[in-house]
Design a protein around this motif. Structure first.
Motif, PDB file in Angstrom:
ATOM      1  N   GLY A   1       0.801  -1.219   0.000  1.00 22.56           N
ATOM      2  CA  GLY A   1       0.000   0.000   0.000  1.00 22.56           C
ATOM      3  C   GLY A   1       0.833   1.269   0.000  1.00 22.56           C
ATOM      4  N   GLY A   2       2.074   1.161   0.436  1.00 18.15           N
ATOM      5  CA  GLY A   2       2.963   2.313   0.429  1.00 18.15           C
ATOM      6  C   GLY A   2       2.902   3.169   1.668  1.00 18.15           C
ATOM      7  N   ALA A   3       1.751   3.202   2.342  1.00 16.37           N
ATOM      8  CA  ALA A   3       1.576   4.053   3.523  1.00 16.37           C
ATOM      9  C   ALA A   3       1.870   3.241   4.774  1.00 16.37           C
ATOM     10  CB  ALA A   3       0.161   4.619   3.578  1.00 16.37           C
ATOM     11  N   ILE A   4       2.861   3.654   5.542  1.00 16.95           N
ATOM     12  CA  ILE A   4       3.267   2.939   6.745  1.00 16.95           C
ATOM     13  C   ILE A   4       3.261   3.906   7.919  1.00 16.95           C
ATOM     14  CG2 ILE A   4       5.712   3.368   6.221  1.00 16.95           C
ATOM     15  CD1 ILE A   4       6.352   0.687   7.539  1.00 16.95           C
ATOM     16  N   SER A   5       2.850   3.402   9.067  1.00 15.58           N
ATOM     17  CA  SER A   5       2.756   4.258  10.260  1.00 15.58           C
ATOM     18  C   SER A   5       4.069   4.370  11.015  1.00 15.58           C
ATOM     19  CB  SER A   5       1.668   3.720  11.203  1.00 15.58           C
ATOM     20  OG  SER A   5       0.398   3.755  10.580  1.00 15.58           O
ATOM     21  N   MET A   6       5.046   3.544  10.680  1.00  8.87           N
ATOM     22  CA  MET A   6       6.342   3.615  11.341  1.00  8.87           C
ATOM     23  C   MET A   6       7.234   4.619  10.628  1.00  8.87           C
ATOM     24  SD  MET A   6       9.174   0.596  12.079  1.00  8.87           S
ATOM     25  CE  MET A   6       9.743   0.535  10.374  1.00  8.87           C
ATOM     26  N   ALA A   7       7.716   5.581  11.364  1.00  9.14           N
ATOM     27  CA  ALA A   7       8.626   6.559  10.772  1.00  9.14           C
ATOM     28  C   ALA A   7       9.985   5.919  10.525  1.00  9.14           C
ATOM     29  CB  ALA A   7       8.770   7.769  11.693  1.00  9.14           C
ATOM     30  N   GLN A   8      10.782   6.548   9.676  1.00  6.67           N
ATOM     31  CA  GLN A   8      12.128   6.042   9.433  1.00  6.67           C
ATOM     32  C   GLN A   8      12.917   6.091  10.730  1.00  6.67           C
ATOM     33  OE1 GLN A   8      14.200   7.972   6.242  1.00  6.67           O
ATOM     34  NE2 GLN A   8      16.033   6.704   6.453  1.00  6.67           N
ATOM     35  N   ALA A   9      13.446   4.932  11.114  1.00  2.96           N
ATOM     36  CA  ALA A   9      14.117   4.819  12.411  1.00  2.96           C
ATOM     37  C   ALA A   9      15.634   4.787  12.309  1.00  2.96           C
ATOM     38  CB  ALA A   9      13.626   3.570  13.139  1.00  2.96           C
ATOM     39  N   LEU A  10      16.150   4.383  11.168  1.00  5.54           N
ATOM     40  CA  LEU A  10      17.592   4.211  11.034  1.00  5.54           C
ATOM     41  C   LEU A  10      18.185   5.315  10.169  1.00  5.54           C
ATOM     42  CD1 LEU A  10      17.884   0.341  10.554  1.00  5.54           C
ATOM     43  CD2 LEU A  10      17.969   1.682  12.658  1.00  5.54           C
ATOM     44  N   TYR A  11      19.067   6.060  10.764  1.00 10.90           N
ATOM     45  CA  TYR A  11      19.842   7.083  10.074  1.00 10.90           C
ATOM     46  C   TYR A  11      21.319   6.817  10.366  1.00 10.90           C
ATOM     47  CZ  TYR A  11      15.353   9.576   9.955  1.00 10.90           C
ATOM     48  OH  TYR A  11      14.043   9.921   9.762  1.00 10.90           O
ATOM     49  N   ASN A  12      22.163   7.559   9.709  1.00 13.24           N
ATOM     50  CA  ASN A  12      23.583   7.481  10.033  1.00 13.24           C
ATOM     51  C   ASN A  12      23.808   7.877  11.495  1.00 13.24           C
ATOM     52  OD1 ASN A  12      24.175   6.744   7.392  1.00 13.24           O
ATOM     53  ND2 ASN A  12      24.582   8.844   6.744  1.00 13.24           N
ATOM     54  N   GLU A  13      24.528   7.029  12.219  1.00 13.82           N
ATOM     55  CA  GLU A  13      24.857   7.248  13.632  1.00 13.82           C
ATOM     56  C   GLU A  13      23.612   7.261  14.524  1.00 13.82           C
ATOM     57  OE1 GLU A  13      27.198  10.767  13.917  1.00 13.82           O
ATOM     58  OE2 GLU A  13      28.855   9.969  12.729  1.00 13.82           O
ATOM     59  N   ALA A  14      22.565   6.527  14.101  1.00 14.57           N
ATOM     60  CA  ALA A  14      21.384   6.412  14.951  1.00 14.57           C
ATOM     61  C   ALA A  14      21.651   5.516  16.160  1.00 14.57           C
ATOM     62  CB  ALA A  14      20.201   5.861  14.148  1.00 14.57           C
ATOM     63  N   ALA A  15      22.688   4.696  16.094  1.00 10.72           N
ATOM     64  CA  ALA A  15      23.072   3.830  17.210  1.00 10.72           C
ATOM     65  C   ALA A  15      24.595   3.786  17.259  1.00 10.72           C
ATOM     66  CB  ALA A  15      22.492   2.430  17.051  1.00 10.72           C
ATOM     67  N   GLU A  16      25.118   3.266  18.358  1.00 12.06           N
ATOM     68  CA  GLU A  16      26.563   3.148  18.533  1.00 12.06           C
ATOM     69  C   GLU A  16      26.933   1.673  18.664  1.00 12.06           C
ATOM     70  OE1 GLU A  16      27.858   5.438  21.825  1.00 12.06           O
ATOM     71  OE2 GLU A  16      27.262   7.373  20.966  1.00 12.06           O
ATOM     72  N   TYR A  17      28.009   1.300  17.981  1.00  9.60           N
ATOM     73  CA  TYR A  17      28.519  -0.060  18.049  1.00  9.60           C
ATOM     74  C   TYR A  17      29.660  -0.138  19.060  1.00  9.60           C
ATOM     75  CZ  TYR A  17      25.948  -1.393  13.814  1.00  9.60           C
ATOM     76  OH  TYR A  17      24.964  -1.690  12.903  1.00  9.60           O
ATOM     77  N   SER A  18      29.670  -1.211  19.816  1.00  3.07           N
ATOM     78  CA  SER A  18      30.733  -1.389  20.803  1.00  3.07           C
ATOM     79  C   SER A  18      32.061  -1.786  20.180  1.00  3.07           C
ATOM     80  CB  SER A  18      30.315  -2.453  21.826  1.00  3.07           C
ATOM     81  OG  SER A  18      30.064  -3.701  21.178  1.00  3.07           O
ATOM     82  N   ASP A  19      32.019  -2.322  18.944  1.00  2.00           N
ATOM     83  CA  ASP A  19      33.263  -2.743  18.296  1.00  2.00           C
ATOM     84  C   ASP A  19      33.857  -1.675  17.386  1.00  2.00           C
ATOM     85  OD1 ASP A  19      31.395  -2.781  16.285  1.00  2.00           O
ATOM     86  OD2 ASP A  19      31.762  -4.848  15.657  1.00  2.00           O
ATOM     87  N   GLY A  20      33.241  -0.496  17.336  1.00  2.61           N
ATOM     88  CA  GLY A  20      33.785   0.592  16.556  1.00  2.61           C
ATOM     89  C   GLY A  20      33.401   0.598  15.089  1.00  2.61           C
TER      90      GLY A  20
END
Length: 306
Positions: free
Chosen positions: A219-238
């Motif tokens: 359908g194309g219409a989704i209620s979830m906003a974009q959650a993943l961007y650059n540096e949206a999370a931090e990795y412990s291994d670098g």
């Protein structure tokens, strides 16, 4: 083919004088000698083949008429018959889920003990479990209390019930992610495409308040906003936390969550094939050894001389 055409021409089937008679046509038919069972089997085969072709055509037409874009097939590390999951990616995917996805989505079928030996050591998994508070009880006085999590506890849900989840997300219910990789057509390819496929709605597509456009969502219409961007999370291994890297790792983590026995299944497959090959070779040798005398013997007749 040329001989068959010559037979037809020589028999007079195409003659303008005589014309084609039923008797002459039957002379070229091979179905007269068929038994009743052969005819039934042939008719059943034609029906089954026609039904299969019809179902395939209907599936293709439904897929082509859908309103969503089908995700491309990506070269995942675990797609091969003998390839295991990337456990470093599974660990990073858990970190993405913990920092981003866990705010809305639950994984109520995954316990912290499942992480041991896969992405974390036992001490690390215990430390992860102790970060949450679990309602337990009753105690001796009949009261419930909060305690630190244990390895046997399951991942906590961000909402107490479905109604609270819908109220916090404009009526949309965030699905549980425990088996999402198996519950969606396309598996990890769909998950990766969905997480990275947000874009502006094309002309003519009207979105309601709180909706976003994603061509990979039905359908194309989704209620979830974009959650993943650059540096949206931090990795412990670098590892650099780019949006595509985050989507790749969390998709791999969700594949493991949906199929924790993935690596064990392929390991048992390798062992089974090896055992079957050994037993097959042994069976062939025994067969040749036992039957060689019978298959190579020569029977001769020597009449008695008078």
């Amino acid at each position: 083919m040329a001989a068959f055409v010559g037979r037809i021409c020589g028999s007079g089937l195409l003659s303008p004088k005589g014309g084609a008679t039923l008797q002459k046509v039957q002379n070229f038919s091979t179905s007269r000698a068929w038994t009743k069972n052969q005819k039934v089997a042939t008719a059943a085969g034609v029906l089954v083949g026609g039904a299969g072709a019809l179902l395939y055509a209907l599936e293709q037409s439904v897929s082509a008429s859908g309103t969503e874009v089908h995700p491309p097939e990506l070269p995942w590390n675990h797609k091969g018959m003998l390839d295991s999951l990337d456990h470093a990616s599974v660990r990073r995917g858990y970190e993405v889920y913990k920092q981003v996805c866990a705010a809305c989505h639950s994984m109520r079928f995954i316990a912290y003990r499942n992480l041991v030996g896969v992405s974390h050591t036992e001490a690390e998994a215990k430390a992860e479990a102790e970060e949450i508070q679990v309602r337990d009880g009753p105690d001796e006085a009949g009261n419930y209390f909060m305690r630190p999590g244990k390895l046997s506890d399951y991942f906590p849900s961000p909402y107490p019930n479905e109604e609270a989840a819908r109220a916090a997300n404009n009526g949309a219910y965030p699905p549980d992610l425990s088996y999402i990789a198996l519950a969606r057509h396309g598996g990890e390819d769909y998950l990766f495409a969905l997480l990275t496929g947000y874009c502006d709605a094309p002309a003519g597509v009207v979105l309601r308040e709180g909706q976003y456009y994603n061509p990979y969502f039905p359908g194309g219409a989704i209620s979830m906003a974009q959650a993943l961007y650059n540096e949206a999370a931090e990795y412990s291994d670098g590892t650099p936390p780019t949006a595509s890297q985050l989507a790749k790792d969390v998709s791999t983590f969700l594949v493991w969550a949906a199929e924790p026995y993935h690596d064990e299944r392929k390991r048992m497959g390798i062992k089974s094939v090896g055992i079957i090959m050994i037993l097959g070779a042994l069976s062939y040798y025994i067969k040749r050894h036992k039957w060689a005398a019978l298959k190579t013997r020569k029977i001769s007749f020597h009449p008695k001389s008078k």
